[in-house]
Design a protein around this motif. Structure first.
Motif, PDB file in Angstrom:
ATOM      1  N   ALA A  66      39.480  15.584  11.899  1.00 48.94           N
ATOM      2  CA  ALA A  66      38.319  14.886  12.460  1.00 48.94           C
ATOM      3  C   ALA A  66      38.377  14.868  13.988  1.00 48.94           C
ATOM      4  N   THR A  70      35.459  16.832  16.025  1.00 48.59           N
ATOM      5  CA  THR A  70      34.606  15.933  16.801  1.00 48.59           C
ATOM      6  C   THR A  70      34.680  16.295  18.282  1.00 48.59           C
ATOM      7  N   ILE A  87      35.873   9.461  21.945  1.00 50.23           N
ATOM      8  CA  ILE A  87      35.071   9.485  20.721  1.00 50.23           C
ATOM      9  C   ILE A  87      35.827  10.205  19.596  1.00 50.23           C
ATOM     10  N   SER A  88      36.508  11.289  19.913  1.00 50.94           N
ATOM     11  CA  SER A  88      37.289  12.020  18.912  1.00 50.94           C
ATOM     12  C   SER A  88      38.407  11.164  18.341  1.00 50.94           C
ATOM     13  N   ILE A  90      38.409   7.839  18.173  1.00 53.85           N
ATOM     14  CA  ILE A  90      37.791   6.805  17.338  1.00 53.85           C
ATOM     15  C   ILE A  90      37.407   7.373  15.974  1.00 53.85           C
ATOM     16  N   VAL A  91      36.750   8.533  15.981  1.00 55.26           N
ATOM     17  CA  VAL A  91      36.359   9.168  14.715  1.00 55.26           C
ATOM     18  C   VAL A  91      37.608   9.558  13.914  1.00 55.26           C
ATOM     19  N   ALA A  94      39.082   6.478  12.332  1.00 52.48           N
ATOM     20  CA  ALA A  94      38.240   6.017  11.223  1.00 52.48           C
ATOM     21  C   ALA A  94      38.494   6.853   9.972  1.00 52.48           C
ATOM     22  N   VAL A  95      38.558   8.173  10.132  1.00 55.24           N
ATOM     23  CA  VAL A  95      38.820   9.055   8.996  1.00 55.24           C
ATOM     24  C   VAL A  95      40.246   8.850   8.481  1.00 55.24           C
TER      25      VAL A  95
END
Length: 185
Positions: A66, A70, A87-88, A90-91, A94-95
Motif C-alpha cells: 500500500a 500510494t 499520505i503513503s 497513513i494508507v 491503515a492497510v
C-alpha cells in the motif's frame, strides 16, 4: 523499459521499487497459500494475549504494498515528496492494521465452531461404508452430530464386520475425527 525507468525521478523510482517488490512478495504469499503452505511469521509483542500478532509477514507485506503504490499515485499526480510519503505512510498503516485484524479474526474462527464428536457418544446411526471387525479397518457411519447428519470415520470392537445399513450406536471417540461403534441388537 530502461528508458521509462531512467525517465522517472529518484523518489518515484523508490516508490515503484517498493510497490513492485512487495507486490511480487504478496503474489508469492497468495500462491503458497493456494498450495496449502502457510508462510507467515508472527512477532508477538510483550503482554499480548492474542493468538496472532499484529506484526506479521502478511501485515508488513500489506503495508509496503500500500505504501509503494500510494506513493506512486501521489507522485504521478504531481504531489510533493513529503506529502506523498506522509499520505503513503497513513494508507500503509491503515492497510497494515486492517490485514492484521482480518487475520486475527480468521485465526479465531478456527478455534470455535468446530465439530465435537464427543457429543455423538450414545447416539444411534447407520453404517455407510462397512466397518472392519476388531478395529481391523475403519469404515464410515452416518450419525447425527450437533444437530447435523454427518458421515464420519468409525471403528468397532465387534468380532464380525459391520456391513452397510447396519444400525449402530456410538460408544466412544477414538480421536478427534473418528468414533467407536457397536451394533444394535
Amino acid at each position: 523499459m530502461g528508458d521509462w525507468w531512467n525517465a522517472l525521478t529518484g523518489d518515484l523510482q523508490v516508490f515503484y521499487l517498493i510497490g513492485i517488490v512487495s507486490g511480487a512478495f504478496l503474489m508469492l504469499q497468495f500462491l503458497l497459500m493456494a498450495l496449502g503452505v502457510g508462510l507467515d511469521f508472527d512477532f508477538d509483542l510483550e503482554g499480548s494475549d492474542a493468538d496472532v500478532g499484529f506484526l506479521s509477514l502478511r501485515s508488513l507485506t500489506a503495508f509496503f504494498f500500500a505504501f509503494g503504490w500510494t506513493g506512486v499515485l501521489m507522485k504521478e499526480a504531481d504531489n510533493s515528496t513529503t506529502l506523498s510519503v506522509v499520505i503513503s505512510t497513513i494508507v500503509g498503516l491503515a492497510v497494515f492494521f486492517l490485514v492484521a485484524l482480518i487475520w486475527r479474526r480468521f485465526a479465531r474462527m478456527t478455534e470455535s465452531g468446530s465439530i465435537d464428536y464427543r457429543s455423538a457418544v450414545g447416539v444411534n446411526g447407520t453404517v455407510y461404508i462397512p466397518v472392519g471387525a476388531n478395529r481391523a479397518k475403519p469404515g464410515k457411519v452416518e450419525v447425527m452430530v450437533q444437530g447435523r447428519m454427518r458421515v464420519i470415520d468409525a471403528y468397532t470392537t465387534a468380532p464380525t464386520e459391520l456391513p452397510a445399513k447396519t444400525r449402530v450406536k456410538v460408544t466412544d471417540v477414538v480421536d478427534p475425527t473418528t468414533v467407536l461403534v457397536e451394533p444394535l441388537l
